[in-house]
Design a protein around this motif. Structure first.
Motif, mmCIF file in Angstrom:
data_model
loop_
_atom_site.group_PDB
_atom_site.id
_atom_site.type_symbol
_atom_site.label_atom_id
_atom_site.label_comp_id
_atom_site.label_asym_id
_atom_site.label_seq_id
_atom_site.Cartn_x
_atom_site.Cartn_y
_atom_site.Cartn_z
ATOM 1 N N VAL A 1 0.830 -1.199 0.000
ATOM 2 C CA VAL A 1 0.000 0.000 0.000
ATOM 3 C C VAL A 1 0.866 1.252 0.000
ATOM 4 O O VAL A 1 0.569 2.241 -0.675
ATOM 5 N N LEU A 2 1.971 1.240 0.735
ATOM 6 C CA LEU A 2 2.894 2.380 0.744
ATOM 7 C C LEU A 2 3.467 2.639 -0.646
ATOM 8 O O LEU A 2 3.635 3.791 -1.067
ATOM 9 N N ARG A 3 3.783 1.592 -1.357
ATOM 10 C CA ARG A 3 4.390 1.741 -2.681
ATOM 11 C C ARG A 3 3.424 2.367 -3.691
ATOM 12 O O ARG A 3 3.851 3.053 -4.627
ATOM 13 N N ASP A 4 2.151 2.133 -3.526
ATOM 14 C CA ASP A 4 1.141 2.608 -4.485
ATOM 15 C C ASP A 4 1.133 4.129 -4.517
ATOM 16 O O ASP A 4 0.907 4.774 -3.487
ATOM 17 N N LYS A 5 1.365 4.705 -5.669
ATOM 18 C CA LYS A 5 1.444 6.161 -5.790
ATOM 19 C C LYS A 5 0.107 6.843 -5.503
ATOM 20 O O LYS A 5 0.059 8.054 -5.269
ATOM 21 N N ARG A 6 -0.979 6.072 -5.483
ATOM 22 C CA ARG A 6 -2.296 6.649 -5.203
ATOM 23 C C ARG A 6 -2.566 6.775 -3.707
ATOM 24 O O ARG A 6 -3.545 7.416 -3.310
ATOM 25 N N THR A 7 -1.720 6.185 -2.864
ATOM 26 C CA THR A 7 -1.932 6.238 -1.420
ATOM 27 C C THR A 7 -1.714 7.666 -0.912
ATOM 28 O O THR A 7 -0.624 8.224 -1.083
ATOM 29 N N PRO A 8 -2.718 8.288 -0.279
ATOM 30 C CA PRO A 8 -2.575 9.677 0.182
ATOM 31 C C PRO A 8 -1.677 9.774 1.412
ATOM 32 O O PRO A 8 -1.463 8.792 2.134
ATOM 33 N N SER A 9 -1.196 10.972 1.681
ATOM 34 C CA SER A 9 -0.264 11.192 2.787
ATOM 35 C C SER A 9 -0.794 10.734 4.135
ATOM 36 O O SER A 9 -0.043 10.113 4.909
ATOM 37 N N PRO A 10 -2.057 11.011 4.503
ATOM 38 C CA PRO A 10 -2.526 10.557 5.828
ATOM 39 C C PRO A 10 -2.452 9.038 5.996
ATOM 40 O O PRO A 10 -2.063 8.546 7.062
ATOM 41 N N VAL A 11 -2.796 8.298 4.947
ATOM 42 C CA VAL A 11 -2.720 6.838 5.007
ATOM 43 C C VAL A 11 -1.265 6.399 5.023
ATOM 44 O O VAL A 11 -0.884 5.461 5.736
ATOM 45 N N PHE A 12 -0.435 7.075 4.246
ATOM 46 C CA PHE A 12 0.996 6.772 4.198
ATOM 47 C C PHE A 12 1.612 6.922 5.587
ATOM 48 O O PHE A 12 2.373 6.066 6.037
ATOM 49 N N ARG A 13 1.277 8.003 6.290
ATOM 50 C CA ARG A 13 1.822 8.231 7.635
ATOM 51 C C ARG A 13 1.362 7.155 8.608
ATOM 52 O O ARG A 13 2.151 6.655 9.415
ATOM 53 N N GLN A 14 0.088 6.822 8.552
ATOM 54 C CA GLN A 14 -0.443 5.813 9.460
ATOM 55 C C GLN A 14 0.210 4.455 9.234
ATOM 56 O O GLN A 14 0.598 3.769 10.180
ATOM 57 N N LEU A 15 0.351 4.059 7.970
ATOM 58 C CA LEU A 15 0.950 2.766 7.657
ATOM 59 C C LEU A 15 2.428 2.739 8.031
ATOM 60 O O LEU A 15 2.944 1.709 8.471
ATOM 61 N N THR A 16 3.119 3.863 7.852
ATOM 62 C CA THR A 16 4.529 3.937 8.239
ATOM 63 C C THR A 16 4.678 3.688 9.734
ATOM 64 O O THR A 16 5.548 2.922 10.178
ATOM 65 N N GLU A 17 3.817 4.324 10.516
ATOM 66 C CA GLU A 17 3.852 4.122 11.970
ATOM 67 C C GLU A 17 3.620 2.655 12.330
ATOM 68 O O GLU A 17 4.333 2.082 13.157
ATOM 69 N N GLU A 18 2.632 2.041 11.685
ATOM 70 C CA GLU A 18 2.328 0.633 11.964
ATOM 71 C C GLU A 18 3.483 -0.274 11.557
ATOM 72 O O GLU A 18 3.839 -1.221 12.281
ATOM 73 N N LEU A 19 4.076 0.006 10.417
ATOM 74 C CA LEU A 19 5.201 -0.802 9.935
ATOM 75 C C LEU A 19 6.388 -0.726 10.885
ATOM 76 O O LEU A 19 7.034 -1.743 11.173
ATOM 77 N N VAL A 20 6.683 0.467 11.360
ATOM 78 C CA VAL A 20 7.841 0.632 12.234
ATOM 79 C C VAL A 20 7.646 -0.129 13.541
ATOM 80 O O VAL A 20 8.594 -0.732 14.061
ATOM 81 N N LYS B 1 19.178 7.984 -10.966
ATOM 82 C CA LYS B 1 19.079 9.142 -10.086
ATOM 83 C C LYS B 1 19.228 8.741 -8.616
ATOM 84 O O LYS B 1 18.946 9.525 -7.722
ATOM 85 N N ALA B 2 19.662 7.502 -8.405
ATOM 86 C CA ALA B 2 19.900 6.963 -7.060
ATOM 87 C C ALA B 2 18.622 6.844 -6.241
ATOM 88 O O ALA B 2 18.652 6.948 -5.007
ATOM 89 N N TYR B 3 17.495 6.604 -6.921
ATOM 90 C CA TYR B 3 16.247 6.295 -6.242
ATOM 91 C C TYR B 3 16.046 4.784 -6.236
ATOM 92 O O TYR B 3 16.412 4.089 -7.194
ATOM 93 N N ILE B 4 15.429 4.294 -5.148
ATOM 94 C CA ILE B 4 15.212 2.861 -5.009
ATOM 95 C C ILE B 4 14.163 2.375 -6.002
ATOM 96 O O ILE B 4 13.123 3.015 -6.200
ATOM 97 N N VAL B 5 14.445 1.228 -6.629
ATOM 98 C CA VAL B 5 13.533 0.591 -7.573
ATOM 99 C C VAL B 5 13.138 -0.778 -7.035
ATOM 100 O O VAL B 5 14.020 -1.563 -6.670
ATOM 101 N N PRO B 6 11.850 -1.145 -6.959
ATOM 102 C CA PRO B 6 10.695 -0.323 -7.320
ATOM 103 C C PRO B 6 10.408 0.795 -6.331
ATOM 104 O O PRO B 6 9.770 1.783 -6.683
ATOM 105 N N GLY B 7 10.840 0.640 -5.074
ATOM 106 C CA GLY B 7 10.761 1.729 -4.114
ATOM 107 C C GLY B 7 9.353 2.200 -3.820
ATOM 108 O O GLY B 7 8.370 1.497 -4.050
ATOM 109 N N LEU B 8 9.279 3.445 -3.332
ATOM 110 C CA LEU B 8 7.988 4.069 -3.064
ATOM 111 C C LEU B 8 8.044 5.573 -3.289
ATOM 112 O O LEU B 8 7.165 6.316 -2.843
#
Length: 210
Positions: free
Chosen positions: A17-36, A192-199
């Motif tokens: 879900v984090l990788r999906d470019k359609r995931t909005p910032s609020p969801v991204f933040r919440q999932l990051t917290e859960e993942l950590v 450009k030194a970005y992670i592939v597939p990354g997020l």
């Protein structure tokens, strides 16, 4: 250097879900917290503890508590801030320091622009938070900074990593007590030194483009 790459369906699901470019910032933040919080469970497996005597409602017994000096959690600004809440949720007794590092987009070399850490980290266990282990430059510089201050051992927690970044950290940490915990190991870096597939850019996706 010890390397642990998480292998759990919940972690993989949340990363997808984090990788999906359609995931909005609020969801991204919440999932990051859960993942950590999930990754921190593995990262703190060797946290130092001391015996303590307690009385349960039934009897007297011996348990353990987090030992002194307390662990130090160090998010690398700014993206690492998005990982802080998930880490202290699992380790609320830890102290928190801050280290501001950025990558020069032309030279790809790390630059330190701010730090708020104890002057003496002797005998301290440190947990560094950085979402993306790409080239390894920024994380490597942060780890070096902590050992220079006297840290005993350093554990880095990253959502994603690359073989290139791991190689840099492994070479730099020779002879030192370093553990690297990743949510996933990606293919590598683009031109450009970005992670592939990354997020994408974790900081931008957490907080918006500056």
């Amino acid at each position: 250097m010890r390397l642990h790459v998480a292998d759990h369906p919940l972690i993989t699901h949340k990363l997808t879900v984090l990788r999906d470019k359609r995931t909005p910032s609020p969801v991204f933040r919440q999932l990051t917290e859960e993942l950590v919080t999930l990754l921190a469970y593995e990262a703190t497996r060797n946290v130092r503890v001391a015996s303590v005597e307690i009385d349960t409602p039934v009897t007297h017994t011996t348990g353990v508590k987090i030992d002194d000096p307390r662990p130090l959690v160090v998010p690398i600004l700014r993206a690492g801030l998005g990982m802080l809440e998930g880490m202290v949720t699992l380790l609320p007794s830890a102290e928190v320091g801050f280290l501001g590092m950025a990558r020069n987009e032309e030279t790809l070399q790390p630059m330190t622009y701010a730090e708020r850490l104890p002057e003496d980290l002797s005998d301290r266990q440190c947990f560094v938070l950085d979402p993306m282990l790409a080239t390894g430059g920024s994380l490597g510089a942060a780890i070096e900074f902590l050992f220079t201050r006297g840290a005993q051992d350093v554990t880095a927690i990253c959502l994603l990593g690359t073989p290139e970044g791991i190689s840099v950290i492994e070479k730099q940490s020779a002879g030192r007590d370093v553990t690297l915990v990743l949510g996933a190991l990606d293919e590598g870096l683009n031109d450009k030194a970005y992670i592939v597939p990354g997020l994408g850019d974790a900081g931008d996706r957490l907080y918006g483009t500056v």
